[in-house]
Design an enzyme around this catalytic site. Structure first.
Site, short mmCIF file in Angstrom:
data_model
loop_
_atom_site.label_atom_id
_atom_site.label_comp_id
_atom_site.label_asym_id
_atom_site.label_seq_id
_atom_site.Cartn_x
_atom_site.Cartn_y
_atom_site.Cartn_z
N GLU A 1 15.94 7.54 -7.94
CA GLU A 1 15.89 6.23 -7.10
C GLU A 1 17.52 6.61 -6.49
O GLU A 1 18.22 6.85 -7.11
CB GLU A 1 15.58 4.89 -6.78
CG GLU A 1 14.14 3.88 -6.95
CD GLU A 1 13.75 3.50 -6.21
OE1 GLU A 1 13.77 3.86 -5.23
OE2 GLU A 1 12.20 3.82 -6.52
N THR B 1 3.11 -4.90 -3.81
CA THR B 1 4.37 -4.85 -3.29
C THR B 1 5.89 -4.60 -4.16
O THR B 1 5.72 -4.60 -5.10
CB THR B 1 4.22 -6.43 -2.92
OG1 THR B 1 4.43 -7.02 -3.51
CG2 THR B 1 3.18 -6.19 -1.25
N PHE C 1 0.54 -1.46 -0.13
CA PHE C 1 0.02 -0.13 0.01
C PHE C 1 1.18 1.14 0.37
O PHE C 1 0.86 1.99 1.09
CB PHE C 1 -0.75 -0.18 0.91
CG PHE C 1 -2.07 0.54 0.98
CD1 PHE C 1 -3.04 0.88 -0.30
CD2 PHE C 1 -2.74 1.22 1.97
CE1 PHE C 1 -4.09 1.51 -0.13
CE2 PHE C 1 -4.31 2.52 1.72
CZ PHE C 1 -4.16 2.22 0.96
N LYS D 1 10.76 -5.84 -17.80
CA LYS D 1 9.71 -5.43 -18.71
C LYS D 1 9.74 -6.03 -20.07
O LYS D 1 8.25 -6.94 -20.63
CB LYS D 1 9.38 -4.09 -19.03
CG LYS D 1 8.85 -3.29 -18.02
CD LYS D 1 9.17 -1.35 -17.68
CE LYS D 1 8.74 -1.28 -16.52
NZ LYS D 1 9.17 0.12 -16.58
N GLU E 1 -1.26 -5.44 -16.74
CA GLU E 1 -1.21 -4.21 -17.82
C GLU E 1 -0.11 -3.11 -17.49
O GLU E 1 0.69 -3.01 -18.34
CB GLU E 1 -2.87 -3.62 -17.84
CG GLU E 1 -2.32 -2.32 -18.51
CD GLU E 1 -2.58 -2.68 -20.35
OE1 GLU E 1 -3.15 -3.54 -21.18
OE2 GLU E 1 -0.88 -2.59 -21.04
N LYS F 1 6.05 -6.14 -10.61
CA LYS F 1 7.21 -6.68 -12.63
C LYS F 1 7.50 -8.41 -11.84
O LYS F 1 8.07 -9.38 -12.73
CB LYS F 1 7.84 -5.96 -12.91
CG LYS F 1 7.15 -4.98 -13.59
CD LYS F 1 8.49 -3.45 -13.27
CE LYS F 1 7.94 -2.70 -12.80
NZ LYS F 1 8.55 -1.86 -12.14
N ASP G 1 15.88 -3.08 -15.03
CA ASP G 1 13.56 -2.71 -15.39
C ASP G 1 12.82 -3.15 -16.54
O ASP G 1 12.59 -3.52 -16.94
CB ASP G 1 13.54 -1.53 -14.42
CG ASP G 1 12.21 -1.10 -15.02
OD1 ASP G 1 11.21 -1.22 -13.87
OD2 ASP G 1 12.08 -0.08 -15.56
N1 LIG Z 1 5.58 3.35 -9.14
C1 LIG Z 1 5.36 3.78 -10.09
O1 LIG Z 1 5.05 4.67 -11.45
C2 LIG Z 1 4.85 1.98 -10.71
C3 LIG Z 1 4.64 1.79 -12.28
C4 LIG Z 1 4.57 0.52 -12.79
C5 LIG Z 1 4.67 -0.89 -12.25
N2 LIG Z 1 5.36 -0.73 -10.15
C6 LIG Z 1 4.91 -1.04 -9.06
O2 LIG Z 1 4.21 -1.38 -8.66
C7 LIG Z 1 4.82 -2.04 -6.98
C8 LIG Z 1 4.76 -0.99 -6.56
O3 LIG Z 1 5.28 0.04 -6.36
P1 LIG Z 1 5.41 1.90 -5.59
O4 LIG Z 1 5.30 3.02 -5.79
O5 LIG Z 1 3.35 1.78 -5.18
O6 LIG Z 1 6.28 1.02 -4.54
P2 LIG Z 1 6.43 1.59 -2.82
O7 LIG Z 1 5.83 3.38 -2.79
O8 LIG Z 1 7.40 1.33 -2.00
O9 LIG Z 1 5.01 0.63 -2.45
C9 LIG Z 1 5.35 -1.04 -1.90
C10 LIG Z 1 4.77 -0.76 -0.54
O10 LIG Z 1 4.77 -2.41 -0.60
C11 LIG Z 1 4.60 -2.56 1.19
N3 LIG Z 1 5.81 -3.79 1.06
C12 LIG Z 1 7.24 -4.22 1.35
N4 LIG Z 1 7.13 -5.18 1.98
C13 LIG Z 1 5.76 -5.78 1.97
C14 LIG Z 1 5.31 -7.28 2.44
N5 LIG Z 1 6.31 -8.11 2.56
N6 LIG Z 1 3.95 -7.22 2.74
C15 LIG Z 1 3.40 -6.16 2.52
N7 LIG Z 1 3.73 -5.24 2.31
C16 LIG Z 1 4.72 -5.15 2.03
C17 LIG Z 1 5.30 -1.58 1.16
O11 LIG Z 1 4.93 -0.93 2.97
P3 LIG Z 1 5.40 -0.34 3.92
O12 LIG Z 1 5.07 0.75 3.16
O13 LIG Z 1 5.06 -0.47 4.98
O14 LIG Z 1 7.42 0.26 3.27
C18 LIG Z 1 4.78 -0.48 0.46
O15 LIG Z 1 3.24 -0.35 1.45
C19 LIG Z 1 6.08 -2.02 -7.48
O16 LIG Z 1 6.36 -3.57 -7.49
C20 LIG Z 1 6.91 -1.01 -8.91
O17 LIG Z 1 8.16 -2.17 -9.08
C21 LIG Z 1 5.37 1.00 -9.77
#
Ligand SMILES: NC(=O)c1ccc[n+]([C@@H]2O[C@H](COP(=O)([O-])OP(=O)(O)OC[C@H]3O[C@@H](n4cnc5c(N)ncnc54)[C@H](OP(=O)(O)O)[C@@H]3O)[C@@H](O)[C@H]2O)c1
Length: 329
Positions: free
Chosen positions: A191, A78, A11, A206, A131, A107, A202
């Site tokens: 990052e 996650t 989340f 994909k 998607e 991914k 990355d």
């Molecule tokens: N951001 C983008 O634009 C984007 C685009 C396409 C795909 N994605 C993919 O979508 C996913 C999420 O991205 P994001 O940007 O939302 O990342 P993020 O902001 O870092 O959020 C990751 C979430 O996962 C939680 N988490 C980590 N380990 C966990 C576990 N063992 N059990 C339950 N929850 C856990 C984290 O908890 P905490 O907050 O407590 O650390 C955090 O809430 C990634 O795989 C990313 O590659 C992201």
């Protein structure tokens, strides 16, 4: 009205983006799709699994929580892990085996085990959609699979990583690699540890997902010829400009001619290429992503759009959730 119970594991940016869209689009979902979607649980690393249907229950881990509560759809968001795809892999396996549809932003599972997970989903009669793993909410997978149904895709070429495209665009405007990277980090595009983006991992993830979903092939990360952008100099970028070219990190998949006895091999590459300005990918700048699809019936089609972001990724998840809910295959 069809009622659906939705769970989100992870989340952060993306999970919260979807939750916001489910709330702001609640009326549209009811009126246009006859769907009443309730977010019944969310899980993050810090707080564990929080379930809310009749009161709030707090459980230790997302896995335990999913096992105990079930639901209709799991959205898995996650962090991406390209070593063993955990924790997302276990979340997806447990959800599918409990009869839940799964929509992934993460991914890792798609890159390392898409075909295994699709087989599991088929066995349990549920859908697995992803998607937003490629170009976020810009619809490339559904466009190819549904919009181009019946066409034979023989090659894909794309700019699938916004961070590296932002850096290369800044270098084309005259910045050094180090200054462009620092700028991307200051804007939140890169990052603190940019390795996954700048070394091409990355884009490899994909590429593996597209290999599985579009070509039905299970490639491994080591099967993708990979070169990142860390050794590209400002001079190389400027020299390309003088030749009416732009250096882009290009991810590509191409079927190589086979013969009657052998299946065509699928070549997979991620590498910087100096593209002539006549190539639609050469003019895709900044954090934008793009994919050129080459088929037998349409020649080449190029889709350009955002490849990341809270709402843009939430949109990709929302479209997949609606497709699952409406039982679209
Ligand atoms: N951001 C983008 O634009 C984007 C685009 C396409 C795909 N994605 C993919 O979508 C996913 C999420 O991205 P994001 O940007 O939302 O990342 P993020 O902001 O870092 O959020 C990751 C979430 O996962 C939680 N988490 C980590 N380990 C966990 C576990 N063992 N059990 C339950 N929850 C856990 C984290 O908890 P905490 O907050 O407590 O650390 C955090 O809430 C990634 O795989 C990313 O590659 C992201």
């Amino acid at each position: 009205m069809k009622r659906l119970r939705l769970s989100i594991t992870g989340f952060g940016t993306v999970g919260q983006g979807l939750a916001e869209l489910l709330s702001t689009k609640r009326d549209l979902l009811q009126q246009e799709y006859n769907l009443d979607i309730t977010l019944v649980s969310v899980a993050n690393a810090r707080s564990g699994f929080i379930y809310r249907e009749a009161g709030i229950t707090h459980r230790e881990s997302a896995l335990e929580g999913l096992q105990a509560t079930g639901g209709d759809i799991l959205v898995e968001a996650t962090p991406t892990n390209l070593h063993d795809a955990e924790p997302g892999m276990s979340h997806i396996r447990i959800a599918i085996s409990q009869g839940m549809h799964v929509v992934a932003a993460n991914k890792g599972p798609g890159a390392l085990a898409a075909n295994e997970l699709f087989a599991l989903a088929q066995q349990h009669g549920v859908q697995l959609r992803m998607e937003s793993t490629v170009m976020a909410g810009t619809p490339v997978i559904s466009t190819i699979r549904e919009g181009m149904a019946g066409a034979s895709v023989h090659a894909l070429r794309g700019i699938l990583n916004g961070t590296t495209n932002y850096i290369l665009t800044a270098m084309a405007a005259g910045q050094s690699y180090a200054a462009a990277l620092a700028d991307a980090q200051a804007r939140g595009y890169a990052e603190t540890d940019p390795t996954a983006d700048v070394e091409g991992h990355d884009a490899v993830a994909k590429t593996l997902i597209l290999a599985a979903l579009i070509f039905g092939r299970s490639l491994k990360p080591g099967d993708v010829i990979r070169q990142g952008i860390t050794t590209i100099t400002r001079e190389q970028v400027q020299q390309a400009i003088e030749q009416d070219k732009r250096i882009k990190l290009v991810a590509s998949l191409r079927l190589l001619a086979g013969d009657e006895r052998k299946e065509e091999a699928l070549e997979a590459r991620v590498e910087p290429i100096a593209l002539p300005l006549s190539d639609p990918l050469a003019r895709v700048d900044g954090v934008m992503n793009a994919l050129t699809i080459a088929t037998d019936t349409l020649s080449e089609v190029t889709i350009i759009g955002p490849g990341a972001g809270r709402v843009a990724t939430g949109q990709g998840l929302l479209a997949d959730v609606i497709a699952c809910a409406c039982e679209r295959v």
